[in-house]
Design a protein around this motif. Structure first.
Motif, PDB file in Angstrom:
ATOM      1  N   TYR A 162       0.924  -1.116   0.157  1.00  0.00           N
ATOM      2  CA  TYR A 162      -0.119  -0.008   0.025  1.00  0.00           C
ATOM      3  C   TYR A 162       0.874   1.143   0.269  1.00  0.00           C
ATOM      4  O   TYR A 162       1.919   1.153   0.612  1.00  0.00           O
ATOM      5  CB  TYR A 162      -0.971  -0.031   1.245  1.00  0.00           C
ATOM      6  CG  TYR A 162      -1.815  -1.083   1.336  1.00  0.00           C
ATOM      7  CD1 TYR A 162      -3.151  -0.714   0.538  1.00  0.00           C
ATOM      8  CD2 TYR A 162      -1.699  -2.123   1.960  1.00  0.00           C
ATOM      9  CE1 TYR A 162      -3.964  -1.937   0.586  1.00  0.00           C
ATOM     10  CE2 TYR A 162      -2.613  -3.294   2.094  1.00  0.00           C
ATOM     11  CZ  TYR A 162      -3.769  -3.219   1.329  1.00  0.00           C
ATOM     12  OH  TYR A 162      -4.759  -4.176   1.348  1.00  0.00           O
ATOM     13  N   GLU A 208      -2.464   5.497   0.502  1.00  0.00           N
ATOM     14  CA  GLU A 208      -3.493   4.772   0.951  1.00  0.00           C
ATOM     15  C   GLU A 208      -3.788   4.294   2.223  1.00  0.00           C
ATOM     16  O   GLU A 208      -4.738   4.201   2.865  1.00  0.00           O
ATOM     17  CB  GLU A 208      -3.228   3.385  -0.111  1.00  0.00           C
ATOM     18  CG  GLU A 208      -3.521   3.559  -1.425  1.00  0.00           C
ATOM     19  CD  GLU A 208      -3.059   2.250  -2.283  1.00  0.00           C
ATOM     20  OE1 GLU A 208      -3.811   1.893  -3.031  1.00  0.00           O
ATOM     21  OE2 GLU A 208      -2.175   1.555  -1.927  1.00  0.00           O
ATOM     22  N   LEU A 249      -5.248   0.098   7.975  1.00  0.00           N
ATOM     23  CA  LEU A 249      -4.235  -0.326   7.716  1.00  0.00           C
ATOM     24  C   LEU A 249      -2.927  -0.351   8.458  1.00  0.00           C
ATOM     25  O   LEU A 249      -1.829  -0.720   8.055  1.00  0.00           O
ATOM     26  CB  LEU A 249      -3.719   0.185   6.289  1.00  0.00           C
ATOM     27  CG  LEU A 249      -4.824  -0.120   4.969  1.00  0.00           C
ATOM     28  CD1 LEU A 249      -4.397   0.409   3.739  1.00  0.00           C
ATOM     29  CD2 LEU A 249      -4.955  -1.979   4.708  1.00  0.00           C
TER      30      LEU A 249
END
Length: 396
Positions: A192, A196, A210
């Motif tokens: 990522y 993101e 994340l």
């Protein structure tokens, strides 16, 4: 006489999202345990004691798990120490070898988890984390779920105290997802971008989705032995010595310092790390590769400082300098860490040991840290306990 302790066999399953694979914990234990025994080249009947860790399960699930490997009547100890369960099983198995009680032991951990955030099982009694949560609520407004609240609050405190940025925490998520691409055992194997990671759903404070470890199913196993066993079975070329190990639980400073950072265990980690450095005869600057407990990106940065990789407040600088990835001073979480590899609570500490054993053997494939000679492991569970372990190859 105190015995030296060596890792002679490791094994783990691929970590999976809960319900993502049709298996039960005995299947997990059989797969990881068989791999560890095969790696060591020994049969189960050579194991003198077994320590089996899990957080969610019935009282003798440890026996049921190892019965998949054999039924020899040996002592089987069930272990539960929250997120540090796997390394607690490792600590106890090492203690049995070190004390001369057994020349070969098994530490095994597994978890079959429910989807979503961690929850409590018994609601008719005080929760073990209640004192921690009440203390933290005096410092920052309470939020759910508890785990990201606690570690997110610690991250917020670090930002307020030292000027650390949300971007620096997010970069840790970027790093660990990138590392996991090369780990076939990882639950996630996707890179990522920083954008993101920052744009993902916010969970609490600087933490986005994340930057948080997922719930996971999986198992890990480690075979330990003393020096005589290693010599008799010709295992020196693959053995990795545990040269320092310490377990520390909550101290007065956990609560008395009015610090979210200490409430999530930084003081425990610092004390344990200093004990390991003293035992092993090396310092943080000599370490090559580290597997540490990045349940959240904030905790990875806090742990840089608690392990002595840098002074308090300088963890963000290590991130910006790329000091904790390939090409930097240390490679931290080459496996992808908990954030990307996954976090089946009872297996996490044993998966960390497995990764570091492969690194020190030079068999970590695309994840290999060049010239890795000294490794450090950190596994923490709130409530609380931390285990820190230092490793060297036996033949160097």
């Amino acid at each position: 006489m105190t015995q030296k302790v060596f890792v002679v066999g490791v094994g783990m399953t691929k970590f999976e999202k809960p319900g993502g694979r049709e298996w039960d914990y005995p299947d997990m234990a059989r797969e990881a345990g068989t791999k560890a025994l095969e790696d060591a080249g020994v049969d189960y009947d050579r194991i003198g004691q077994a320590y089996v860790g899990y957080v969610y399960g019935e009282s003798t699930s440890g026996q049921r798990a190892v019965y998949e490997l054999g039924m020899t009547g040996i002592p089987v100890v069930n272990v539960n120490n929250n997120c540090s369960t796997g390394s607690t099983a490792l600590f106890l198995a090492a203690q049995a070898v070190r004390s001369g009680v057994s020349d070969c032991t098994l530490a095994l951990g597994f978890e079959k988890m429910q989807k979503g955030s961690l929850g409590s099982t018994y609601d008719d009694r005080e929760q073990p984390m209640m004192r921690h949560l009440m203390a933290l609520a005096e410092l920052q407004e309470f939020a759910m779920p508890p785990a990201p609240y606690m570690f997110g609050a610690a991250g917020k405190e670090h930002m307020e105290r030292y000027g650390t940025t949300a971007e620096q925490f997010a970069k840790i998520g970027v790093k660990n997802h990138k590392h996991s691409v090369n780990n076939p055992y990882a639950q996630f194997q996707q890179e990522y971008s920083l954008e993101e990671v920052l744009a993902a759903k916010q969970i609490y404070g600087p933490l986005t989705k994340l930057q948080c470890s997922p719930t996971s199913d999986g198992s890990g196993a480690v075979i330990l032995a003393n020096e005589d066993f290693v010599d008799r079975h010709g295992l020196a070329d693959r053995a990795v010595e545990i040269v320092g190990q310490a377990m520390v639980t909550d101290m007065r400073s956990t609560f008395d310092t009015e610090s979210a950072i200490n409430l999530v265990g930084s003081d425990m980690t610092n004390v344990a790390a200093r004990q390991v450095y003293d035992q092993a005869g090396f310092g943080p600057d000599e370490v090559d590769v580290i597997e540490l407990h990045d349940c959240f990106s904030t905790n990875e940065l806090l742990t840089y400082e608690a392990l002595g990789l840098c002074a308090p407040g300088e963890g963000g600088r290590l991130v910006d300098d790329n000091a904790t990835t390939y090409g930097g001073k240390w490679v931290v979480n080459p496996s992808g860490g908990l954030i990307s590899k996954g976090h089946p609570l009872g297996a996490t500490g044993l998966a960390q040991c497995s990764e570091l054993t492969w690194q020190l053997r030079g068999t970590a494939d695309a994840r290999q840290v060049d010239g890795a000679r000294i490794a450090l492991q950190h596994n923490i569970g709130l409530g609380g306990a931390v285990v820190v372990t230092g490793y060297r190859p036996a033949n160097r």
